[in-house]
Design a protein around this motif. Sequence first.
Motif, PDB file in Angstrom:
ATOM      1  N   ALA A  82       5.619  -0.342  -3.364  1.00 40.98           N
ATOM      2  CA  ALA A  82       4.206   0.065  -3.352  1.00 40.98           C
ATOM      3  C   ALA A  82       4.040   1.292  -2.460  1.00 40.98           C
ATOM      4  CB  ALA A  82       3.323  -1.070  -2.842  1.00 40.98           C
ATOM      5  N   THR A  83       3.208   2.227  -2.917  1.00 37.75           N
ATOM      6  CA  THR A  83       2.990   3.463  -2.157  1.00 37.75           C
ATOM      7  C   THR A  83       1.530   3.558  -1.734  1.00 37.75           C
ATOM      8  OG1 THR A  83       4.671   4.528  -3.520  1.00 37.75           O
ATOM      9  CG2 THR A  83       3.253   5.966  -2.226  1.00 37.75           C
ATOM     10  N   TYR A  84       1.308   3.635  -0.440  1.00 37.95           N
ATOM     11  CA  TYR A  84      -0.041   3.810   0.119  1.00 37.95           C
ATOM     12  C   TYR A  84       0.141   4.189   1.575  1.00 37.95           C
ATOM     13  CZ  TYR A  84       0.938  -0.829   1.981  1.00 37.95           C
ATOM     14  OH  TYR A  84       1.544  -1.868   2.633  1.00 37.95           O
ATOM     15  N   TYR A  85      -0.934   4.616   2.232  1.00 38.57           N
ATOM     16  CA  TYR A  85      -0.831   4.999   3.637  1.00 38.57           C
ATOM     17  C   TYR A  85      -1.138   3.833   4.550  1.00 38.57           C
ATOM     18  CZ  TYR A  85      -0.360   9.864   2.424  1.00 38.57           C
ATOM     19  OH  TYR A  85       0.100  11.044   1.913  1.00 38.57           O
ATOM     20  N   ILE A  86      -0.307   3.645   5.545  1.00 38.77           N
ATOM     21  CA  ILE A  86      -0.681   2.730   6.615  1.00 38.77           C
ATOM     22  C   ILE A  86      -1.514   3.547   7.586  1.00 38.77           C
ATOM     23  CG2 ILE A  86       0.141   1.318   8.518  1.00 38.77           C
ATOM     24  CD1 ILE A  86       2.330   0.335   6.775  1.00 38.77           C
ATOM     25  N   TRP A  87      -2.784   3.203   7.649  1.00 35.96           N
ATOM     26  CA  TRP A  87      -3.779   4.035   8.316  1.00 35.96           C
ATOM     27  C   TRP A  87      -3.724   3.851   9.827  1.00 35.96           C
ATOM     28  CZ3 TRP A  87      -6.146   7.980   6.421  1.00 35.96           C
ATOM     29  CH2 TRP A  87      -7.268   8.508   7.050  1.00 35.96           C
TER      30      TRP A  87
ATOM     31  N   THR B  95       8.226  -5.732  15.440  1.00 35.55           N
ATOM     32  CA  THR B  95       8.829  -7.067  15.464  1.00 35.55           C
ATOM     33  C   THR B  95       7.845  -8.187  15.135  1.00 35.55           C
ATOM     34  OG1 THR B  95       8.412  -7.029  17.836  1.00 35.55           O
ATOM     35  CG2 THR B  95      10.627  -6.443  17.117  1.00 35.55           C
ATOM     36  N   ASP B  96       6.556  -7.951  15.348  1.00 35.83           N
ATOM     37  CA  ASP B  96       5.592  -9.034  15.177  1.00 35.83           C
ATOM     38  C   ASP B  96       5.090  -9.102  13.738  1.00 35.83           C
ATOM     39  OD1 ASP B  96       3.520 -10.774  15.165  1.00 35.83           O
ATOM     40  OD2 ASP B  96       2.315  -9.739  16.673  1.00 35.83           O
ATOM     41  N   PRO B  97       5.521 -10.079  12.944  1.00 33.15           N
ATOM     42  CA  PRO B  97       5.124 -10.112  11.535  1.00 33.15           C
ATOM     43  C   PRO B  97       3.644 -10.421  11.350  1.00 33.15           C
ATOM     44  CG  PRO B  97       6.346 -12.109  12.115  1.00 33.15           C
ATOM     45  CD  PRO B  97       6.378 -11.223  13.325  1.00 33.15           C
ATOM     46  N   ASP B  98       2.980 -10.940  12.361  1.00 34.24           N
ATOM     47  CA  ASP B  98       1.560 -11.278  12.227  1.00 34.24           C
ATOM     48  C   ASP B  98       0.625 -10.135  12.625  1.00 34.24           C
ATOM     49  OD1 ASP B  98       2.211 -13.760  11.339  1.00 34.24           O
ATOM     50  OD2 ASP B  98       2.247 -14.628  13.362  1.00 34.24           O
ATOM     51  N   LYS B  99       1.172  -9.160  13.277  1.00 34.87           N
ATOM     52  CA  LYS B  99       0.395  -7.987  13.695  1.00 34.87           C
ATOM     53  C   LYS B  99      -0.334  -7.393  12.481  1.00 34.87           C
ATOM     54  CE  LYS B  99      -0.355  -3.990  15.953  1.00 34.87           C
ATOM     55  NZ  LYS B  99      -1.356  -3.860  16.992  1.00 34.87           N
ATOM     56  N   VAL B 100      -1.608  -7.123  12.641  1.00 37.63           N
ATOM     57  CA  VAL B 100      -2.388  -6.577  11.524  1.00 37.63           C
ATOM     58  C   VAL B 100      -2.297  -5.045  11.483  1.00 37.63           C
ATOM     59  CG1 VAL B 100      -4.735  -6.252  10.625  1.00 37.63           C
ATOM     60  CG2 VAL B 100      -3.994  -8.506  11.416  1.00 37.63           C
ATOM     61  N   LEU B 101      -1.943  -4.537  10.347  1.00 36.73           N
ATOM     62  CA  LEU B 101      -1.944  -3.078  10.116  1.00 36.73           C
ATOM     63  C   LEU B 101      -2.972  -2.769   9.028  1.00 36.73           C
ATOM     64  CD1 LEU B 101       1.932  -2.480   9.785  1.00 36.73           C
ATOM     65  CD2 LEU B 101       0.560  -2.580  11.876  1.00 36.73           C
ATOM     66  N   THR B 102      -3.647  -1.639   9.170  1.00 33.50           N
ATOM     67  CA  THR B 102      -4.669  -1.278   8.183  1.00 33.50           C
ATOM     68  C   THR B 102      -4.096  -0.334   7.129  1.00 33.50           C
ATOM     69  OG1 THR B 102      -6.403  -1.488   9.839  1.00 33.50           O
ATOM     70  CG2 THR B 102      -6.947  -0.234   7.864  1.00 33.50           C
ATOM     71  N   ALA B 103      -4.406  -0.641   5.881  1.00 34.30           N
ATOM     72  CA  ALA B 103      -3.977   0.210   4.761  1.00 34.30           C
ATOM     73  C   ALA B 103      -5.133   1.050   4.259  1.00 34.30           C
ATOM     74  CB  ALA B 103      -3.480  -0.667   3.618  1.00 34.30           C
ATOM     75  N   ARG B 104      -4.827   2.250   3.812  1.00 31.75           N
ATOM     76  CA  ARG B 104      -5.790   3.069   3.059  1.00 31.75           C
ATOM     77  C   ARG B 104      -5.320   3.055   1.612  1.00 31.75           C
ATOM     78  NH1 ARG B 104      -5.413   8.547   1.195  1.00 31.75           N
ATOM     79  NH2 ARG B 104      -7.384   9.694   1.166  1.00 31.75           N
ATOM     80  N   MET B 105      -6.175   2.588   0.741  1.00 32.00           N
ATOM     81  CA  MET B 105      -5.814   2.482  -0.676  1.00 32.00           C
ATOM     82  C   MET B 105      -6.821   3.237  -1.530  1.00 32.00           C
ATOM     83  SD  MET B 105      -5.188  -1.565  -0.229  1.00 32.00           S
ATOM     84  CE  MET B 105      -6.545  -1.491   0.958  1.00 32.00           C
ATOM     85  N   VAL B 106      -6.317   4.034  -2.444  1.00 36.96           N
ATOM     86  CA  VAL B 106      -7.197   4.808  -3.320  1.00 36.96           C
ATOM     87  C   VAL B 106      -6.793   4.533  -4.763  1.00 36.96           C
ATOM     88  CG1 VAL B 106      -8.247   7.070  -3.680  1.00 36.96           C
ATOM     89  CG2 VAL B 106      -7.048   6.593  -1.538  1.00 36.96           C
ATOM     90  N   ALA B 107      -7.788   4.273  -5.575  1.00 38.28           N
ATOM     91  CA  ALA B 107      -7.535   4.097  -7.012  1.00 38.28           C
ATOM     92  C   ALA B 107      -7.958   5.349  -7.752  1.00 38.28           C
ATOM     93  CB  ALA B 107      -8.314   2.889  -7.535  1.00 38.28           C
ATOM     94  N   ASP B 108      -7.316   5.607  -8.863  1.00 38.14           N
ATOM     95  CA  ASP B 108      -7.816   6.682  -9.737  1.00 38.14           C
ATOM     96  C   ASP B 108      -8.022   6.127 -11.135  1.00 38.14           C
ATOM     97  OD1 ASP B 108      -5.308   6.687 -10.942  1.00 38.14           O
ATOM     98  OD2 ASP B 108      -5.077   8.849 -10.836  1.00 38.14           O
ATOM     99  N   TRP B 109      -8.389   7.002 -12.042  1.00 40.56           N
ATOM    100  CA  TRP B 109      -8.721   6.548 -13.397  1.00 40.56           C
ATOM    101  C   TRP B 109      -7.560   5.837 -14.078  1.00 40.56           C
ATOM    102  CZ3 TRP B 109      -6.092   8.090 -17.769  1.00 40.56           C
ATOM    103  CH2 TRP B 109      -5.197   9.151 -17.599  1.00 40.56           C
ATOM    104  N   SER B 110      -6.338   6.123 -13.627  1.00 44.98           N
ATOM    105  CA  SER B 110      -5.160   5.605 -14.338  1.00 44.98           C
ATOM    106  C   SER B 110      -4.575   4.363 -13.679  1.00 44.98           C
ATOM    107  CB  SER B 110      -4.100   6.712 -14.416  1.00 44.98           C
ATOM    108  OG  SER B 110      -3.513   6.921 -13.134  1.00 44.98           O
ATOM    109  N   THR B 111      -5.203   3.890 -12.630  1.00 46.77           N
ATOM    110  CA  THR B 111      -4.684   2.707 -11.940  1.00 46.77           C
ATOM    111  C   THR B 111      -4.750   1.490 -12.885  1.00 46.77           C
ATOM    112  OG1 THR B 111      -5.560   3.613  -9.886  1.00 46.77           O
ATOM    113  CG2 THR B 111      -4.919   1.290  -9.872  1.00 46.77           C
TER     114      THR B 111
END
Lengths: 349, 349, 349, 349
Positions: A307-312, A319-335
């Motif tokens: 999957a390709t997207y930006y981790i914002w 090391t911490d699998p529970d740590k929350v990271l924010t994603a930036r996700m953009v859809a376009d007409w072809s998604t």
Amino acid sequence: MFFASDNSGPAHPLVMAALVHANEGYAMPYGADALMDEVRVRIREIFEAPEAAVYLVATGTAANSISLATLSQPWDTIFCATEAHIQEDECNAPEFYTGGAKLTLVPSEHAKMTPPALHRAIEAEEGRGVHGPQRGPVSITNVTERGTIYSVAELTELCKVAKSFNLPTHLDGARFANALVALGCTPAEMTWKAGIDAVSFGGTKNGCMGVEAVIFFDPKHAWEFELRRKRGAHLFSKHRYLSAQMLAYLTDDLWLDLARRANAANARLVRGLKQIEGVTFLHEPDANMSFAGWSRAGHQRLHDSGATYYIWEGVLDGTDPDKVLTARMVADWSTRDDNIDRFLELVRG
Amino acid sequence: MFFASDNSGPAHPLVMAALVHANEGYAMPYGADALMDEVRVRIREIFEAPEAAVYLVATGTAANSISLATLSQPWDTIFCATEAHIQEDECNAPEFYTGGAKLTLVPSEHAKMTPPALHRAIEAEEGRGVHGPQRGPVSITNVTERGTIYSVAELTELCKVAKSFNLPTHLDGARFANALVALGCTPAEMTWKAGIDAVSFGGTKNGCMGVEAVIFFDPKHAWEFELRRKRGAHLFSKHRYLSAQMLAYLTDDLWLDLARRANAANARLVRGLKQIEGVTFLHEPDANMSFAGWSRAGHQRLHDSGATYYIWEGVLDGTDPDKVLTARMVADWSTRDDNIDRFLELVRG
Amino acid sequence: MFFASDNSGPAHPLVMAALVHANEGYAMPYGADALMDEVRVRIREIFEAPEAAVYLVATGTAANSISLATLSQPWDTIFCATEAHIQEDECNAPEFYTGGAKLTLVPSEHAKMTPPALHRAIEAEEGRGVHGPQRGPVSITNVTERGTIYSVAELTELCKVAKSFNLPTHLDGARFANALVALGCTPAEMTWKAGIDAVSFGGTKNGCMGVEAVIFFDPKHAWEFELRRKRGAHLFSKHRYLSAQMLAYLTDDLWLDLARRANAANARLVRGLKQIEGVTFLHEPDANMSFAGWSRAGHQRLHDSGATYYIWEGVLDGTDPDKVLTARMVADWSTRDDNIDRFLELVRG
Amino acid sequence: MFFASDNSGPAHPLVMAALVHANEGYAMPYGADALMDEVRVRIREIFEAPEAAVYLVATGTAANSISLATLSQPWDTIFCATEAHIQEDECNAPEFYTGGAKLTLVPSEHAKMTPPALHRAIEAEEGRGVHGPQRGPVSITNVTERGTIYSVAELTELCKVAKSFNLPTHLDGARFANALVALGCTPAEMTWKAGIDAVSFGGTKNGCMGVEAVIFFDPKHAWEFELRRKRGAHLFSKHRYLSAQMLAYLTDDLWLDLARRANAANARLVRGLKQIEGVTFLHEPDANMSFAGWSRAGHQRLHDSGATYYIWEGVLDGTDPDKVLTARMVADWSTRDDNIDRFLELVRG
């Protein structure tokens, strides 16, 4: 599973077909092509603005910079949200094109300026006569850089503030269509009826190859814009290929259709994410872009599946699998729905 | 019968096919597309320059202005022929991009600077320390704006002059391919082997839709160029469509083939004109452009039959049918023999 | 009773005498005068910087803008405090001279950037490659625009932050002498020993007629600065009159003496104000400038008696005599004790 | 024996006295000083232009660049003589201040543009719409850079040409007074009555320390000029010292008196040189500057005796004592007869 940006998807087949169709024989260069006449007519109709000056350029940064330069003086300051594309992502192009104007960053909420904050910011730029920067245009982005949307009422309020100081207004509409279909209003309502003077009307992110219109509702800006466009090396000799894209885009409501598809794809993604426990949203996603957080483990699964997207915010490596990271996700007409659903599955784990 | 410019013809079908082909799925934006990797490899091969920095922009003015800005300082003066496109036809774009550098016009013969004239011009810009402009790059156009061509020996001599003053050199190759096939040399011979540091390598006028490469043989200029390109709003998000054009253009020698066609069309036209009594040439036409004069009556016949070209000197409206007016005629890859022959007939009367 | 600014008082008689003395016969123009040789020697001694490049200009804005332009690129952003003179009071001169660089406003306390805030601001300008502005110089003002002072330790910390990102540093020393005597350190300690690369060294506000030195501790910047100064029209032909002022200023510690007088005058004013009930200070006044508030009635008394100073916050006209308005008061070398005392009396009522 | 330039002599004692006199107490900064009010009144009287906008700056390059920037757009080209100071000696300051306008060099005779040459040059800048530079202001220098003078009739003719194309006109009057007294006309006749819109009115070369006025006969340019001056860092805080110089300069016809002295000194020199066999003149010297040639041996004698002037053409070092080298000699108000006579003796040998 590509959610990195709406600037990376394909052009719509009808746009490509129009390009191929336009590729016949000779056409007058530099915007004197017959297709451009049709574009002009069509945009004036769509915007209910029979006098508007209409131009095409190939990049959003060109549309923004050259129109802002036309509306300002080198000793001005341009008012915009802290997150504005013209501030964050144009490598000082507005400063370059304006000849050294400043940008005043107006505090924002979810990337939206509030009328009182704009009022305060403009008011603060005074009382120093020739010493401080002079007050210049107000630039508003809709859809904002955080995926939120100004309502027509909000746009109107911001423009009222600008007009109370006699300042011109610019709309960065790189995602104009996405905002429009989300608001369910008319192009005129989202622009000149609300008080907007100039628009960067995006095509590139919504199914074109590379074309943006610049619209001045007052044609007195026309000749200066033309000189600035040429001087900026943005006047295409084989201009018909810009015209052909834009015309196809505006024909049979293709532009609205594509924006609806992008927004719907994002809505599907958001709906799915909201059903997953622990997923949190930075902003309420109104159009085709969303910012949401979940565990590093979830991001790792997505990453491993391509999957390709930006981790914002945050860094995948850790090391911490529970740590929350924010994603930036953009859809376009072809998604595609299947890619959205697979993405959601991977978040879910 | 279109002879107004080679910027008005269609793109070659193979270029269009490549665009359609490239229009699949997602591609990384801003020059990170896979096609650009191929373009880079291909241009380095063609130019025998494995270290060269290679970029794409959409207009010739962008290619010229941004590369000259990269080679100069705002207090420099750029040396070029009086007729140079950067002087005559770019609405001060070089001054804009360089931040206010000057252009020193070197007297030319048939739009070609001679080495002694260049030497004198550079020499004259001295002795005033901080007061005068500083010596900046030398910009050479091949094919020139008058359709003439510098030989490799001439280019080498001009570059020697520049290098004797330690000045960088730029080649405006908007019609690079037309010059190359006329000279019958290699791209390396016409550029870095002759002493050229940076090239605007044109595609638009020779069968592309809108793409020019910029090549720096010394990669130290790379990062600065990238910043200047972005700041100038010339970095395309959907960059793959620039790459696809350029790659098709360079595949199977399409670029050379198209230039040969354009030059051949011009040669046919010139041959025909030379056989018509009273037709005189301003310059010896070496590539795909010619300047020739004949009677106003002849021009009127062409005009009435819908032929399109520029009357370079003189005005069509007038009373003396024998008055000689000079035409500027440009052929491109798509110019058809039947149109040339009909044009000749109409000149003949 | 003039406390409006230190830019409005007379030049010191020794400075005027030096001008008259310099006005004999011919002197080589454009900085080649013999007095400038002495200035250069003297500044290098004072700053313990035998290699430093030293120049004179006539205004502080010129000193700041041209030195910042020399340290930056047009695509950079310059880091400075929100209150910086380069942001607030130079009508976009830094943007003009840099060719369109941006200013990033670092949150400050009492007009002083803190090292963590600077670190965060620099860090935030990253990760966007060619898209965002690039990190440029850090500009620090001492005395700040609010009359506070950075200690040598604080300057050192800020410079460390800058250097950790490899960024050049500039000191806006329009009130250099006032800061220096307040800190009781050496010029070297307040500049290059702390990590400063370039200094605007003010004379105008401290007893000169109009002269500021620009000092680059690394002479590699020399030639570029000279070109930028000339291109900015700031190279004086009759340069000896700049040199003469600066030389007088630096002779027999006149500059330190005048700064001590100004600081002492301000201290007397502050001491007096602190003894008046109800007077509150916005910032702790460390040098020759203070911001304090008292009742509108007090301001009215001052106004009626012809005292001149800026009302920083609030408006004199109004109905509530107890309403507190803040004054900005600046002392210079010529401020007289009797005027201070009378001013205090009028505040007291 | 200093004949290198009129930018290297002393200021007149009355100018120095005025400075000392002005150095009393406080004065409002940035041009709001009371002396500036007097300057404004005086210049409006002298020029019979009661509406004129009047400003002071410290250098001739600032006066020229900022006034030309106010009269032009970045996409314009400014028309001037090949020898113009703005072209030759300002390190691209006009390009910097205008934001990248071009200079079109009009062929001249003895550094004077002829009306037909100007007409041709302006006419040549047309017909390319947005592609070529647009026509901008015409800048005329009087006294020219070669010491020749335009008559009022000639100025009027040039301005007529400019006005026939609707272009604004600028007079570079770095040596305004020298031209005026040579012509024996009024300031109004040499400027607005002849069709001039803006004047750089020099004081520095004629007995001041460093001050030039800029005069716009149409006050609509006032505010823009003020912003451009501040943005260029040319607004002096302690402005009274500019005002004081200019006021002294204009009082009791000092400016005319000093110009007469400089012109008389030059006349004495020219008279003497004309009586020496073999001395030849490049141009007819009308004001305070002359260009004349004599043998290398003569130059060597002068050089050995410490005479200072520029060898304009040729190099002093060489073997042939009879070889003619051309000198550029400039007199100022302080040039002494005995030095002229000694200079002549040394030429004579």
